[in-house]
Design a protein around this motif. Sequence first.
Motif, mmCIF file in Angstrom:
data_model
loop_
_atom_site.group_PDB
_atom_site.id
_atom_site.type_symbol
_atom_site.label_atom_id
_atom_site.label_comp_id
_atom_site.label_asym_id
_atom_site.label_seq_id
_atom_site.Cartn_x
_atom_site.Cartn_y
_atom_site.Cartn_z
ATOM 1 N N GLU A 88 -6.073 -4.258 1.500
ATOM 2 C CA GLU A 88 -7.259 -5.059 0.851
ATOM 3 C C GLU A 88 -7.338 -5.938 2.264
ATOM 4 O OE1 GLU A 88 -7.059 -5.641 -3.755
ATOM 5 O OE2 GLU A 88 -5.796 -7.048 -2.479
ATOM 6 N N CYS A 115 4.740 -3.078 -4.645
ATOM 7 C CA CYS A 115 3.206 -2.655 -4.721
ATOM 8 C C CYS A 115 2.282 -3.836 -4.117
ATOM 9 C CB CYS A 115 2.953 -2.208 -6.250
ATOM 10 S SG CYS A 115 3.784 -0.800 -6.692
ATOM 11 N N ALA A 137 -6.701 4.797 -8.508
ATOM 12 C CA ALA A 137 -5.255 4.527 -8.520
ATOM 13 C C ALA A 137 -4.851 4.522 -9.882
ATOM 14 C CB ALA A 137 -5.138 2.919 -8.190
ATOM 15 N N CYS A 178 -6.330 -7.952 -5.627
ATOM 16 C CA CYS A 178 -5.231 -7.027 -6.600
ATOM 17 C C CYS A 178 -3.872 -7.388 -6.054
ATOM 18 C CB CYS A 178 -5.730 -5.642 -6.445
ATOM 19 S SG CYS A 178 -7.170 -5.237 -7.288
ATOM 20 N N GLY A 179 -3.716 -7.175 -4.756
ATOM 21 C CA GLY A 179 -2.519 -6.984 -4.077
ATOM 22 C C GLY A 179 -1.452 -8.306 -4.386
ATOM 23 N N TRP A 209 -7.643 5.264 -0.587
ATOM 24 C CA TRP A 209 -8.188 4.344 -0.030
ATOM 25 C C TRP A 209 -9.200 4.778 0.974
ATOM 26 C CZ3 TRP A 209 -7.412 -0.956 -0.491
ATOM 27 C CH2 TRP A 209 -6.301 -1.593 -1.421
ATOM 28 N N MET A 251 -2.643 6.253 -4.967
ATOM 29 C CA MET A 251 -4.050 5.411 -4.485
ATOM 30 C C MET A 251 -4.891 6.303 -3.647
ATOM 31 S SD MET A 251 -2.643 1.665 -3.935
ATOM 32 C CE MET A 251 -1.088 2.361 -3.062
ATOM 33 N N ILE A 278 -0.704 -3.242 -1.208
ATOM 34 C CA ILE A 278 -2.081 -3.314 -1.638
ATOM 35 C C ILE A 278 -2.753 -4.377 -1.031
ATOM 36 C CG2 ILE A 278 -3.528 -3.379 -3.618
ATOM 37 C CD1 ILE A 278 -1.565 -2.057 -5.454
ATOM 38 N N ARG A 279 -1.901 -5.582 -0.840
ATOM 39 C CA ARG A 279 -2.751 -6.697 -0.197
ATOM 40 C C ARG A 279 -2.868 -6.405 1.162
ATOM 41 N NH1 ARG A 279 -1.608 -10.311 3.239
ATOM 42 N NH2 ARG A 279 0.406 -9.473 3.543
ATOM 43 N N LEU A 293 -10.186 0.258 -2.138
ATOM 44 C CA LEU A 293 -9.587 1.250 -3.245
ATOM 45 C C LEU A 293 -10.516 1.976 -4.001
ATOM 46 C CD1 LEU A 293 -6.786 1.764 -4.352
ATOM 47 C CD2 LEU A 293 -7.037 -0.021 -5.868
ATOM 48 N N MET A 301 -8.544 -3.566 -12.330
ATOM 49 C CA MET A 301 -7.328 -3.304 -12.259
ATOM 50 C C MET A 301 -6.768 -3.733 -13.652
ATOM 51 S SD MET A 301 -4.970 -1.538 -10.677
ATOM 52 C CE MET A 301 -5.304 -1.441 -8.780
#
Length: 326
Positions: free
Chosen positions: A203, A195, A212, A18-19, A252, A250, A199-200, A209, A71
């Motif tokens: 992950e 973002c 969100a 996602c990231g 996590w 988010m 997020i990366r 996650l 996502m």
Amino acid sequence: MEQTFIAVKPDGVMRGLCGEIIKRFEAKGFRLVAAKFIQPTEDHMKKHYLDLAAMPFYAGLCTYMSSGPIMAMVWEGMNIVAQGRLLLGETDPSKSQPGSIRGDLCVNIGRNIIHGSDTAENAKNEVGLWFKPEEFVTYQLPAHAFINEPTSFLAFSAVSLPWMMFLRGDEDRSPAEMEQTFIAVKPDGVLRGLCGEIIRRFEAKGFKLVAAKFIQPTEDHMKKHYLDLAAMPFYAGLCKYMSSGPVMAMVWEGQNIVKMGRLMLGETDPSKSQPGSIRGDLCINIGRNIIHGSDTAENAKNEVGLWFKPEEFVTYQLPAHAFIYE
Ligand code: DAT
Ligand code: MG
């Protein structure tokens, strides 16, 4: 300005991409205007892929797309439908150029990690199928004038209406030793296009996650969130700032995540944060420190409850779970 519907498919989510994907859209200069992390129903996916109903892979595709979290996003930009498809690469990853998302990150046509609308008409329909008008966030990217020529002026407006979600229940909560923490990319982080990078990192660490949403919180909401700082001189300004633009909120999950999340963030003051930490690497000023993370297990619980309803959580197991934990 055109909009397109982009979704990281369950395979992309499970692989922790996602990231990386959001990062590419941010880096291109596109603007995120809506996002939610959900597990869609099979019926929903059948509607989404209706034009493929005659294809032999239709049923399997819809079953697969509803088998895990997605996502779902709406991105905006000049000619974004066609340009988004270029970022994606060909439907078949084996025919996609290196540099494209599918060319770089996947190998199989049935596991091609991302969806993007293919025509302006389909984009409109898909955006309408996945998102209600009140789920959009309105803001202006500071780099706007350097991404688009001045003719494409977009008025700034702070309109943002309550967020609604229609998610599956989450009966099967995670194992007892799994902790949750509330992480939010603050408006400065969103407007600076960070973002995806943030997020990366979560992950890549192995965290999961579980909820969100992309929203502009009210000042009242931020006053509740920062209630323990009510006596501080910066409290009012902080709450005003946090409600001045979009936030990627988010939850996590992971072992000891509250403490480790704080380590990933770095110190409250970026000038005291180690390189390698998010604040150490990506920001300079204490009042613009781009990210929030709960500081204790008790606060994490309260913050998760303040920002998310139980039905906003997605339940799934990361495939790499056994390689992240003993
Ligand atoms: P953290 O965000 O690291 O949990 P905190 O809870 O003490 O830090 O404060 C919340 C936010 O308030 C912080 O991220 C930035 C802002 N802030 C804290 N101390 C500040 C200060 N001395 N001057 C200006 N802003 C401050
Ligand atoms: Mg704090």
